[in-house]
Design a protein around this motif. Structure first.
Motif, PDB file in Angstrom:
ATOM      1  N   LEU C 242       0.837  -1.207   0.000  1.00 49.54           N
ATOM      2  CA  LEU C 242       0.000   0.000   0.000  1.00 49.54           C
ATOM      3  C   LEU C 242       0.869   1.254   0.000  1.00 49.54           C
ATOM      4  O   LEU C 242       0.595   2.237  -0.701  1.00 49.54           O
ATOM      5  CB  LEU C 242      -0.885   0.019   1.247  1.00 49.54           C
ATOM      6  CG  LEU C 242      -2.220  -0.715   1.159  1.00 49.54           C
ATOM      7  CD1 LEU C 242      -2.936  -0.666   2.499  1.00 49.54           C
ATOM      8  CD2 LEU C 242      -3.090  -0.060   0.093  1.00 49.54           C
ATOM      9  N   ALA C 243       1.934   1.198   0.799  1.00 52.34           N
ATOM     10  CA  ALA C 243       2.731   2.420   1.005  1.00 52.34           C
ATOM     11  C   ALA C 243       3.519   2.782  -0.246  1.00 52.34           C
ATOM     12  O   ALA C 243       3.713   3.954  -0.548  1.00 52.34           O
ATOM     13  CB  ALA C 243       3.672   2.222   2.179  1.00 52.34           C
ATOM     14  N   THR C 244       3.953   1.740  -0.986  1.00 47.85           N
ATOM     15  CA  THR C 244       4.844   2.013  -2.122  1.00 47.85           C
ATOM     16  C   THR C 244       4.258   3.011  -3.117  1.00 47.85           C
ATOM     17  O   THR C 244       4.872   4.038  -3.398  1.00 47.85           O
ATOM     18  CB  THR C 244       5.189   0.695  -2.833  1.00 47.85           C
ATOM     19  OG1 THR C 244       5.631  -0.221  -1.835  1.00 47.85           O
ATOM     20  CG2 THR C 244       6.255   0.916  -3.869  1.00 47.85           C
ATOM     21  N   PRO C 245       3.018   2.784  -3.610  1.00 42.19           N
ATOM     22  CA  PRO C 245       2.489   3.774  -4.568  1.00 42.19           C
ATOM     23  C   PRO C 245       2.341   5.156  -3.937  1.00 42.19           C
ATOM     24  O   PRO C 245       2.447   6.176  -4.621  1.00 42.19           O
ATOM     25  CB  PRO C 245       1.137   3.199  -4.961  1.00 42.19           C
ATOM     26  CG  PRO C 245       0.799   2.221  -3.909  1.00 42.19           C
ATOM     27  CD  PRO C 245       2.094   1.661  -3.434  1.00 42.19           C
ATOM     28  N   LEU C 246       2.135   5.188  -2.613  1.00 44.46           N
ATOM     29  CA  LEU C 246       1.960   6.492  -1.958  1.00 44.46           C
ATOM     30  C   LEU C 246       3.212   7.343  -2.110  1.00 44.46           C
ATOM     31  O   LEU C 246       3.140   8.558  -2.265  1.00 44.46           O
ATOM     32  CB  LEU C 246       1.625   6.296  -0.480  1.00 44.46           C
ATOM     33  CG  LEU C 246       0.223   5.772  -0.201  1.00 44.46           C
ATOM     34  CD1 LEU C 246       0.006   5.593   1.283  1.00 44.46           C
ATOM     35  CD2 LEU C 246      -0.809   6.719  -0.768  1.00 44.46           C
ATOM     36  N   VAL C 247       4.384   6.680  -2.074  1.00 40.28           N
ATOM     37  CA  VAL C 247       5.624   7.452  -2.227  1.00 40.28           C
ATOM     38  C   VAL C 247       5.539   8.290  -3.500  1.00 40.28           C
ATOM     39  O   VAL C 247       5.897   9.462  -3.522  1.00 40.28           O
ATOM     40  CB  VAL C 247       6.840   6.514  -2.298  1.00 40.28           C
ATOM     41  CG1 VAL C 247       8.106   7.311  -2.533  1.00 40.28           C
ATOM     42  CG2 VAL C 247       6.939   5.718  -1.024  1.00 40.28           C
ATOM     43  N   ILE C 248       4.981   7.687  -4.553  1.00 41.31           N
ATOM     44  CA  ILE C 248       4.868   8.411  -5.823  1.00 41.31           C
ATOM     45  C   ILE C 248       3.687   9.371  -5.790  1.00 41.31           C
ATOM     46  O   ILE C 248       3.799  10.553  -6.113  1.00 41.31           O
ATOM     47  CB  ILE C 248       4.677   7.404  -6.984  1.00 41.31           C
ATOM     48  CG1 ILE C 248       5.758   6.336  -6.943  1.00 41.31           C
ATOM     49  CG2 ILE C 248       4.659   8.113  -8.328  1.00 41.31           C
ATOM     50  CD1 ILE C 248       7.149   6.874  -7.081  1.00 41.31           C
ATOM     51  N   SER C 249       2.525   8.857  -5.325  1.00 38.21           N
ATOM     52  CA  SER C 249       1.286   9.634  -5.523  1.00 38.21           C
ATOM     53  C   SER C 249       1.247  10.887  -4.648  1.00 38.21           C
ATOM     54  O   SER C 249       0.908  11.966  -5.128  1.00 38.21           O
ATOM     55  CB  SER C 249       0.085   8.755  -5.201  1.00 38.21           C
ATOM     56  OG  SER C 249       0.079   8.483  -3.805  1.00 38.21           O
ATOM     57  N   VAL C 250       1.626  10.778  -3.380  1.00 32.18           N
ATOM     58  CA  VAL C 250       1.401  11.906  -2.470  1.00 32.18           C
ATOM     59  C   VAL C 250       2.085  13.165  -2.975  1.00 32.18           C
ATOM     60  O   VAL C 250       1.467  14.196  -3.206  1.00 32.18           O
ATOM     61  CB  VAL C 250       1.895  11.563  -1.051  1.00 32.18           C
ATOM     62  CG1 VAL C 250       1.843  12.785  -0.167  1.00 32.18           C
ATOM     63  CG2 VAL C 250       1.052  10.465  -0.473  1.00 32.18           C
ATOM     64  N   HIS C 251       3.362  13.083  -3.242  1.00 32.85           N
ATOM     65  CA  HIS C 251       4.038  14.313  -3.638  1.00 32.85           C
ATOM     66  C   HIS C 251       3.659  14.732  -5.045  1.00 32.85           C
ATOM     67  O   HIS C 251       3.715  15.914  -5.371  1.00 32.85           O
ATOM     68  CB  HIS C 251       5.554  14.184  -3.496  1.00 32.85           C
ATOM     69  CG  HIS C 251       6.159  15.393  -2.844  1.00 32.85           C
ATOM     70  ND1 HIS C 251       5.756  15.839  -1.613  1.00 32.85           N
ATOM     71  CD2 HIS C 251       7.092  16.262  -3.264  1.00 32.85           C
ATOM     72  CE1 HIS C 251       6.432  16.929  -1.296  1.00 32.85           C
ATOM     73  NE2 HIS C 251       7.253  17.216  -2.286  1.00 32.85           N
ATOM     74  N   SER C 252       3.227  13.766  -5.863  1.00 31.79           N
ATOM     75  CA  SER C 252       2.708  14.166  -7.175  1.00 31.79           C
ATOM     76  C   SER C 252       1.501  15.063  -6.983  1.00 31.79           C
ATOM     77  O   SER C 252       1.392  16.132  -7.594  1.00 31.79           O
ATOM     78  CB  SER C 252       2.318  12.934  -7.978  1.00 31.79           C
ATOM     79  OG  SER C 252       3.430  12.089  -8.106  1.00 31.79           O
ATOM     80  N   ILE C 253       0.603  14.658  -6.082  1.00 32.59           N
ATOM     81  CA  ILE C 253      -0.596  15.464  -5.845  1.00 32.59           C
ATOM     82  C   ILE C 253      -0.211  16.808  -5.247  1.00 32.59           C
ATOM     83  O   ILE C 253      -0.690  17.861  -5.664  1.00 32.59           O
ATOM     84  CB  ILE C 253      -1.580  14.697  -4.945  1.00 32.59           C
ATOM     85  CG1 ILE C 253      -2.167  13.533  -5.720  1.00 32.59           C
ATOM     86  CG2 ILE C 253      -2.655  15.625  -4.437  1.00 32.59           C
ATOM     87  CD1 ILE C 253      -3.031  12.622  -4.899  1.00 32.59           C
ATOM     88  N   VAL C 254       0.716  16.788  -4.291  1.00 38.06           N
ATOM     89  CA  VAL C 254       1.174  18.059  -3.716  1.00 38.06           C
ATOM     90  C   VAL C 254       1.690  18.974  -4.825  1.00 38.06           C
ATOM     91  O   VAL C 254       1.386  20.165  -4.875  1.00 38.06           O
ATOM     92  CB  VAL C 254       2.268  17.807  -2.661  1.00 38.06           C
ATOM     93  CG1 VAL C 254       2.928  19.118  -2.266  1.00 38.06           C
ATOM     94  CG2 VAL C 254       1.672  17.130  -1.445  1.00 38.06           C
ATOM     95  N   SER C 255       2.425  18.370  -5.780  1.00 37.12           N
ATOM     96  CA  SER C 255       3.002  19.210  -6.841  1.00 37.12           C
ATOM     97  C   SER C 255       1.900  19.802  -7.706  1.00 37.12           C
ATOM     98  O   SER C 255       2.076  20.865  -8.308  1.00 37.12           O
ATOM     99  CB  SER C 255       3.942  18.382  -7.710  1.00 37.12           C
ATOM    100  OG  SER C 255       3.182  17.587  -8.593  1.00 37.12           O
TER     101      SER C 255
END
Lengths: 216, 926, 470
Positions: C242-255
């Protein structure tokens, strides 16, 4: 060495965990349910007026048209509260009698207004226009209820934005059956035959869902 | 914002009449209606006791007039629940034609100023009006100052009021030897002296720009200052729209709004302006072979000479259709040259008429400062009666008021505030605001303009008329006096329309008495290593508005300076003195010195500086205490508006100036911002939701055009917007944080040689608005009729919308700006507009409250809207640069204007599709 | 013949020597092997010296400052900050993006490297995850604090309101809320799941009954049965997944908070990858800032070896190069795209604008400093690494500041250009949040096993097993 925890500790632990989870879920749900109750909206509040004025008597028994006292309702944003003069037009015979009318007499004597209390309150940022509603076929009773049967008037509708918007999005079902029914009280209106479609045509009713319809 | 607390109501209501009581109640209702919380405070509803004759439940408009420097401007004031809340121009009044200046509109704030004087006092003791006047009754005065009143001295503001005239005459008959003086603060009588010299009688030039093809302004700002400027601007606007580009030649010291529109502009020091005027006169006279004009040889710089050439050429090309104007503050020789020029060019009777001044005793010695100085100096004054606005502060150095006031046995001052003058007079009487007064005034062209109150005096103030009447033992009220002295102004019709017909001053046939004219010689140029300093009227006029926060925070049209005045310098002079913005200079004349911060202004004349009047108040009773530098020590009664050979010494101190614009260059973006590629054809508007023709809101499609060829940057619109939309002031610190709240901001871009362009920047109501899609809570959305709506009560204040607004026209309530508002301040609020709470975004709404009201009216009438809907900024714009309306309504001018070949949209390349179109400037014919 | 054999054997021995030289030292040094490992990690929890208390003083003071500054902001309003129009976002959002970026390294180490089964992560993942959590606590504070009306923050959550109005899903902010809350929840669960067995170990080893009970409660009755271990491993793997995609998604959304706008300097499609790279970059910098003192303080040089530092440094260098590439891209495209506004914002304004010094600092720290890490010796020198990491850590803050403030202060209309000056509240909030982080991290070191004992032991078991077979 002695066991750290009694056997039932496990049960409690599970209870706490599950309970905590449920609480996280239920608290917001409860809050959302509460604001939808009539209590949260203050519909129960009974306002003490300076004069024990009975709408039931005036609008009900005597069937006085709403516009007689709230005379600005057809051309002003405010429905208008009756000037003291207005009361006196009918109440002169009773001039000397009845202690309940003392405030009227003092008002007339001193020239100070009668401080009525608000029953139906909208938030400050809502610009409600009575004339726009009444003269477009929205009956007084639609928002104020059947005051003809209320000795003491109370708020009878939610007055939430959702409630306003429902009607603004789809006004047609909320219209009374006939122009005559707009400002006479609902109890008498109910007896009138229905010709809603004609009414819609006559009033050219539209949806008004722009924010600045009410918020300016 | 706290609701009006009932104690305050009672305390205030105690000394007010029923009408004001209702006004306050109306206010309390309005306030209950604007507080931000959801659960309302349980404010009572107050019905009338007796229904009023008219207007219960609606707002009313009354015509009245405001006099400034003695000349009236007709106004229309909107009143809600007995409270005046908005001032606009009176379309029927000759001095306004519907426009209103910043000063007129902001005067409303003065009415509600909590700092206003509230009680009559004698030597500090609070008395009532009649008690305070006891020692000024006729017998008392006679006994004190001689049977013929030799010791009585009255000092008034210049006035043209027929009522005042009548009462003053009566007082003079009662006290024949009493002297009456009129104290001028920002304009002088030099023009009358000049015309007397030229024509043999003192006359005022009445300039008509409506058919002028060439305008030459010397030391003048005809479009943005002076008693007739609104009319000038109106006529100029109409003319510019009809014939394209009026040739405008401006020679001035400090860049003015008029100068920003000039096709040929010269920056020259005051003394040089005289030379320029004479040189122009000489040139035109020679060209026409008129030998009668004798001008001593004048030496000019090449730039000045070039300006004179161009101006002369244009003038001669447009005889009878040109006009030369000099400023109210210009010296006599300039006025004389200008008068002669208009005569030579045969303009008299065409573009300029000559009329007797409406002012009382115009051109008489009673207007001369030296006479007044002599009278005050001679010590024979036993009763000094002052109704002029704060002369102790406004008088120049060599016209000392303070000492005579203290010397006089009895001194009386009728004033708005406990100010410098009140401090040195024994008896003080609160002056009634003109919105509380009955009276009559005269416009610049003589038209009588009734003054009627919008509200009974809030602080027991009285008018000058009432005082003059009381002095001669007549206790009648303002209304009675008006009816008695000027019945024509008291008729229902006059009060309704705001003017008295056929009272215009007759124009005089004029002939120049050439033989009587001396040889005209330019003044000697001042010593080098000193500078000339000019003293123009500031944003707060002569200081009488220095307590007015709206005017203090209104960015100066040229410098964008707020809450201050500063010594404006040209870049060359600044370099020579080695100063930059904010460096404090010591200015020395003889032994008198003041200190003022320097502010470099592109396009300011070299070897000279400008320091505006009205700042550096020292007296009590004003919020403006110690703001800016006082000019009085540098000024001399002989030439009150320029002082030569002022020595500048750099003190090394620094002063922070709150300037709202940091960059004057357009950074190579002219094509995107002020001269965009004209929109070929107006693209079909994107209708959100309802199609055109739908008779909901969708029927209208609102749009605005702003003509950059007409915008002088005068900023009247900014004040109009502020008054209409309850926009708070943020103070100097707020401005320094660049947090000013004005919804309308006038961007000013200057090129070399100080030519400038002003661009009013407001919400562009983009059809594809960048602010809308980034708002997380749908607090800013689009309406059916093409408005970019801002819903304050939905806003949580992420400020994402502002970041994504390319025009940066959104304003944020960083703190609660209504905290300090007193109950009296709050009476000012427009009940149709929500007062914004802390933490919400706000911006121009196209005055949506006006739009919705108009739409509701038409809906109630069951008929389509008739007549235009006018936004506050458009209504006030003197030149009519702003046009607003619905693109779908054939009656509205906006569609045609937006289709103008000059129309373009700012930052169009971003694809935001603004509903505001700018009309780019026409190119000057080479 | 023999000569040939000699030559061959000689070559062979040379090759053997060469291999010996090239071979990496083992991940964990012999000293750290054996049963005492668990003790060495656990005992500090109750054998701490008084000196500990003094470590808490400064962080406590700074946290106090943080609380005061927050109070001022809430009472007085955002006006207490230096923000203005046009610079409507400044320190608040800068700190938010910076902290949440730092968090990423933890998840990257614990989740990514677990799935790629990089054994070396076992020594440092507990520390890194703790860092993630505490960084997220800070990151969570700022978006709410920066609202004009923070008490209405819940309006960004989609729920059936009595207004009949929903959030605007076109905006990136409601997605931000979702991303951050998800991220925090998953990180917390992941960290705690890994922690449970060690808490049990602590419970069993704790000297006093009270301690045993406290740890016992948090250990949720872990007994280490085979069944429990199997479920634990499944759970752990699932959360990692679960956490792995979050590494990519969270900061992508922040950006997206920046790249969905049209502001020059924000309006850019490379932001998501650029931000993720930057996030892991800053995160690894902070991991190193924490590892180096910790291993020294606890004498864990043999558990967290120079090899670990080296590997982190390599990742630092890699992500640093990605960031460098993004800078290059931005600048080149601004010039090549030819849009005057972009050119001004990304080239002129950054080179000579009012914030050129911040830009210079950012370039120096983020582009030049990591180049040191090409040298193996420097990668293995704790002091150099610590200094380099700190510089990069600060440099990344400057990057966020540049992107946000420099771009806002000078956009399309020159008449609107204004500069931003931070108020004392701004500065207090930044330093205060660092103080809060330090406080939480110290508490973690003091009371929680800072290295994952269970995973270390499992790793040892595996490596010893390999030794036997190999």
């Amino acid at each position: 060495m002695a066991a750290l925890f009694p056997p039932r500790a496990t049960k409690w632990g599970r209870g706490v965990l599950i309970g905590g989870g449920l609480a996280l879920l239920l608290v917001p749900v409860a809050a959302m349910a509460w604001v939808r109750t009539s209590w949260a909206r203050g519909e129960h509040i009974v306002v003490q007026q300076p004069i024990p004025f009975s709408h039931a008597l005036h609008a009900g028994t005597f069937a006085i048209d709403c516009r007689f006292c709230h005379s600005e309702v057809e051309w002003s944003a405010n429905a208008g509260m009756p000037p003291t003069d207005r009361c006196v037009t009918c109440h002169t015979p009773l001039w000397r009698s009845t202690a309940v009318l003392t405030p009227v007499r003092t008002s007339l004597a001193t020239g100070t207004p009668i401080p009525w209390r608000r029953v139906t309150q909208l938030p400050a940022f809502v610009y409600f226009n009575h004339a726009m509603h009444v003269s477009n076929g929205v009956a007084c009773a639609t928002c104020h209820g059947d005051v003809a049967h209320m000795t003491v008037v109370r708020q009878v509708v939610p007055l939430t934005m959702q409630w306003c918007v429902d009607c603004h999005r789809d006004p047609w079902p909320h219209l009374p059956s006939q122009p005559a029914a707009v400002t006479v009280v609902a109890s008498q209106a109910s007896s009138l035959p229905t010709a809603r479609t004609g009414l819609i045509a006559e009033y050219r009713i539209h949806q008004f869902t722009n924010c600045t319809t009410c918020h300016r | 914002m706290p609701p009006l607390n009932s104690d305050a109501v009672r305390q205030i209501a105690a000394d007010l009449s029923r009408r004001d009581f209702l006004a306050l109640l109306g206010a309390s209702m309005a306030l209950a209606g604007v507080t931000g919380c959801v659960r309302e405070p349980d404010e009572p509803v107050y019905p009338y006791v007796h229904p009023p004759d008219a207007g219960a439940g609606t707002d009313l408009h009354f015509a009245t007039a405001m006099a400034l420097d003695g000349y009236a401007t007709g106004l229309v004031v909107r009143s809600v629940g007995g409270r005046p809340i908005k001032i606009e121009g009176n379309p029927l009044h000759p001095a306004s034609h519907g426009a209103a200046g910043a000063l007129h509109q902001a005067s409303l704030l003065g009415l509600y100023d909590p700092a206003r004087a509230r009680a009559a006092t004698t030597n500090g003791r609070t008395l009532n009006w009649s008690a305070a006047l006891r020692s000024f009754s006729l017998p008392a005065l006679r006994q004190l100052a001689g049977q013929r009143g030799a010791g009585v001295c009255l000092v008034l503001d210049p006035t043209a009021s027929p009522v005042t005239a009548f009462l003053l005459a009566r007082l003079r008959t009662a006290l024949p030897d009493a002297t009456v003086h009129f104290h001028h603060t920002i304009e002088s009588a030099t023009v009358l002296d000049a015309t007397r010299m030229a024509f043999g009688q003192p006359l005022l030039p009445l300039v008509d720009l409506s058919n002028a093809a060439t305008i030459v302004a010397i030391g003048a700002d005809p479009l943005a200052s002076g008693p007739w400027h609104l009319r000038h601007a109106r006529d100029f606007g109409a003319r510019q729209r009809s014939i394209g580009r009026v040739q405008l030649h401006v020679a001035e010291t400090s860049p003015s709004p008029t100068g920003s529109l000039a096709s040929n502009r010269l920056a020259a020091a005051p003394s040089v302006l005289s030379s320029v005027a004479l040189a122009l006169l000489d040139r035109v006279a020679r060209q026409q072979g008129v030998a009668a004009v004798r001008v001593a040889p004048v030496t000019l710089t090449s730039m000045a000479a070039a300006w004179v050439d161009a101006a002369a050429a244009d003038l001669l090309a447009h005889r009878r259709a040109s006009v030369v104007v000099a400023g109210d503050q210009a010296p006599q020789d300039v006025h004389l040259a200008v008068t002669l020029l208009n005569a030579l060019l045969d303009n008299a009777g065409h573009t300029v008429r000559y009329v007797p001044s409406p002012l009382l005793d115009a051109g008489d010695r009673s207007h001369r400062a030296d006479v007044l100085a002599e009278r005050l100096g001679d010590g024979g004054t036993s009763a000094l009666i002052i109704t002029a606005s704060n002369p102790v502060y406004t008088a120049p150095f060599d016209l000392p008021f303070a000492a005579p006031c203290q010397r006089a046995t009895q001194s009386l001052y009728l004033g708005d505030y406990h100010d410098e003058t009140a401090a040195v007079t024994q008896t003080f009487l609160p002056h009634a605001h003109y919105l509380e007064s009955w009276g009559a005034e005269r416009a610049y062209n003589g038209v009588i303009s009734p003054v009627q109150p919008l509200i009974a005096p809030m602080w027991s103030g009285h008018t000058v008329d009432e005082l003059l009447a009381a002095l001669s033992g007549d206790a009648r009220s303002g209304l009675a006096l008006l009816k008695a002295c000027c019945p024509a102004a008291a008729t229902a019709d006059a009060l309704r329309r705001g003017i008295v017909d056929s009272t215009e001053a007759p124009s005089h046939a004029t002939t120049i008495r050439w033989s009587a004219l001396p040889v005209l010689a330019p003044p000697a140029l001042p010593r080098s290593h000193t500078i000339e300093v000019a003293f123009p009227a500031g944003g707060v006029h002569d200081g009488r508005f220095s307590g007015n926060a709206w005017l203090q925070e209104l960015p100066d049209p040229t410098t964008k300076l707020t809450w201050d005045n500063a010594l404006l310098l040209g870049s060359g002079t600044a370099a020579r003195l080695g100063v930059s913005n904010g460096d404090v200079l010591e200015l020395r004349v003889d032994r008198a010195t003041i200190t003022a911060p320097a502010l470099i202004v592109p396009g300011h004349a070299e070897d000279s500086g400008s320091l505006s009047l009205g700042y550096g108040r020292r007296g009590p009773g004003t919020r403006a205490r110690l703001i800016g530098a006082s000019t009085a020590p540098l000024r001399r009664a002989a030439s009150p508006f320029t002082t030569e050979s002022v020595q500048c010494v750099v003190t090394g101190q620094q002063h922070t100036l709150a300037v709202t614009q940091q960059h004057w260059s357009i950074a190579g973006r002219a094509s995107e911002l002020i001269a965009g590629a004209p929109a070929k054809a107006l693209p079909a508007p994107l209708y959100h939701g309802t199609p055109p023709g739908h008779d909901g809101f969708g029927a209208d499609q609102w749009a605005m055009t702003i003509d950059l060829d007409l915008c002088t940057g005068c900023s009247a619109c900014v004040v109009a917007c502020q008054a209409e939309n309850n926009i708070p002031v943020v103070g100097k610190t707020g401005v320094l944080h660049s947090r000013e709240m004005h919804w309308m901001r006038i961007a000013r871009y200057t090129g070399d040689n100080g030519n400038a362009i002003s661009q009013p920047m407001l919400c562009q109501h983009c059809e594809d608005a960048p602010c809308e899609y980034v708002c997380p809570v749908n607090a800013t959305v689009h309406s059916d009729d093409g408005l970019n709506e801002m819903v304050y009560n939905r806003c949580v204040g992420t400020r994402f919308c502002s970041n994504n607004c390319p025009y940066k026209v959104r304003r944020f309530n960083w703190v609660n700006y209504h905290e300090e508002m007193t109950p009296v301040d709050e009476l000012l609020n427009n009940p149709d507009v929500t007062v914004r709470a802390r933490g919400v975004m706000e911006k121009c709404t196209f005055c949506v409250q006006r739009l919705r009201t108009a739409q509701e009216r038409s809906a109630l009438a069951g008929a389509p809207r008739t007549g235009p809907v006018v936004t506050a900024c458009q209504q006030s714009c003197p030149t009519g640069a702003i046009i607003f309306g619905s693109l779908t309504n054939p009656d509205d001018a906006v569609a045609a204007s937006a289709a103008d070949p000059r129309a373009f949209r700012a930052l169009d390349s971003l694809g935001t599709r603004p509903r505001v179109h700018y009309l780019t400037r026409r190119k000057d014919p080479a | 013949m023999t000569a040939l054999a000699d030559v061959l054997s000689q070559r062979a021995s040379e090759r053997a020597q060469a291999r010996a030289q090239l071979a990496e030292p083992p991940l964990i040094l012999p000293g750290a092997r054996g049963a005492d490992l668990a003790l060495r990690i656990i005992t500090p929890l109750w054998t701490a010296r008084r000196a500990w208390r003094f470590l808490f003083i400064v962080p406590l003071l700074l946290t106090g400052l943080f609380v005061v500054a927050m109070g001022v902001t809430l009472v007085q309003g955002i006006g207490a900050w230096g923000n203005n129009i046009p610079v409507a976002w400044a320190f608040g959002i800068t700190n938010f993006v910076w902290w949440i970026g730092i968090g990423h390294a933890g998840t990257f180490i614990s989740a990514f490297l677990l799935l790629l089964n990089q054994e070396w992560r076992n020594s440092i993942n507990r520390l890194a995850e703790a860092m993630t959590l505490f960084a997220l606590v800070n990151a969570g504070v700022f978006p709410i604090l920066h609202l004009g009306r923070p008490w209405l923050a819940y309006w960004l959550i989609p729920y059936p309101a009595t207004t009949g109005v929903w959030p605007n899903f076109l905006s990136s902010l409601p997605w931000d809320v979702a991303a951050i809350t998800t991220y925090f929840t998953v990180s917390l669960l992941f960290w705690y799941t890994g922690l449970v067995p060690d808490l049990a170990t602590a419970r069993d080893a704790a000297p006093t009954r009270l301690r045993r009970q406290i740890y016992g409660i948090f250990a949720l009755g872990w007994r280490g049965s085979g069944d429990a271990w199997r479920q634990h491993r499944i759970m752990y793997a699932l959360l990692a997944g679960l956490a792995t995609p979050l590494v990519i998604s969270v900061h992508s959304i922040v950006s997206l908070d920046f790249s969905i706008t049209q502001l020059p300097g924000w309006h850019s499609t490379i932001f998501p990858p650029f931000f993720v790279a930057g996030a892991i970059y800053s995160g690894f910098a902070m991991v190193l800032m924490l590892l180096i003192p910790v291993r020294r303080f606890f004498g864990w040089e043999d558990i967290i070896t120079e090899r670990h530092l080296d590997l982190c440094a390599r990742l630092l260098l890699t992500t640093g190069l990605m960031v460098a590439y993004s800078y290059l891209c931005e600048t080149f495209l601004a010039w090549y795209g030819g849009d005057p506004f972009e050119r001004y914002a990304l080239i002129t304004n950054r080179a000579v604008g009012p914030y050129r010094w911040v830009v210079a600092a950012m370039m120096g720290c983020n582009l030049l400093v990591p180049q040191l890490l090409w040298w193996r010796r420097l990668r293995r020198s704790p002091l150099t690494l610590f200094i380099a990491a700190t510089l990069i850590w600060a440099g990344m803050w400057c990057e966020r500041f540049t992107i946000i403030v420099a771009s806002l202060s000078r956009d399309f209309v020159p008449a609107n250009w204004q500069t931003f000056h931070p108020s004392w509240v701004d500065i207090s909030l930044l330093t205060g949040s660092i103080g809060l982080f330090a406080l939480l991290f110290l508490a973690f070191l003091r009371w929680v096993p800072a290295v994952s004992i269970s995973e270390m032991q499992a790793q040892q078991a595996r490596s010893s097993g390999d030794a036997r077979h190999g």
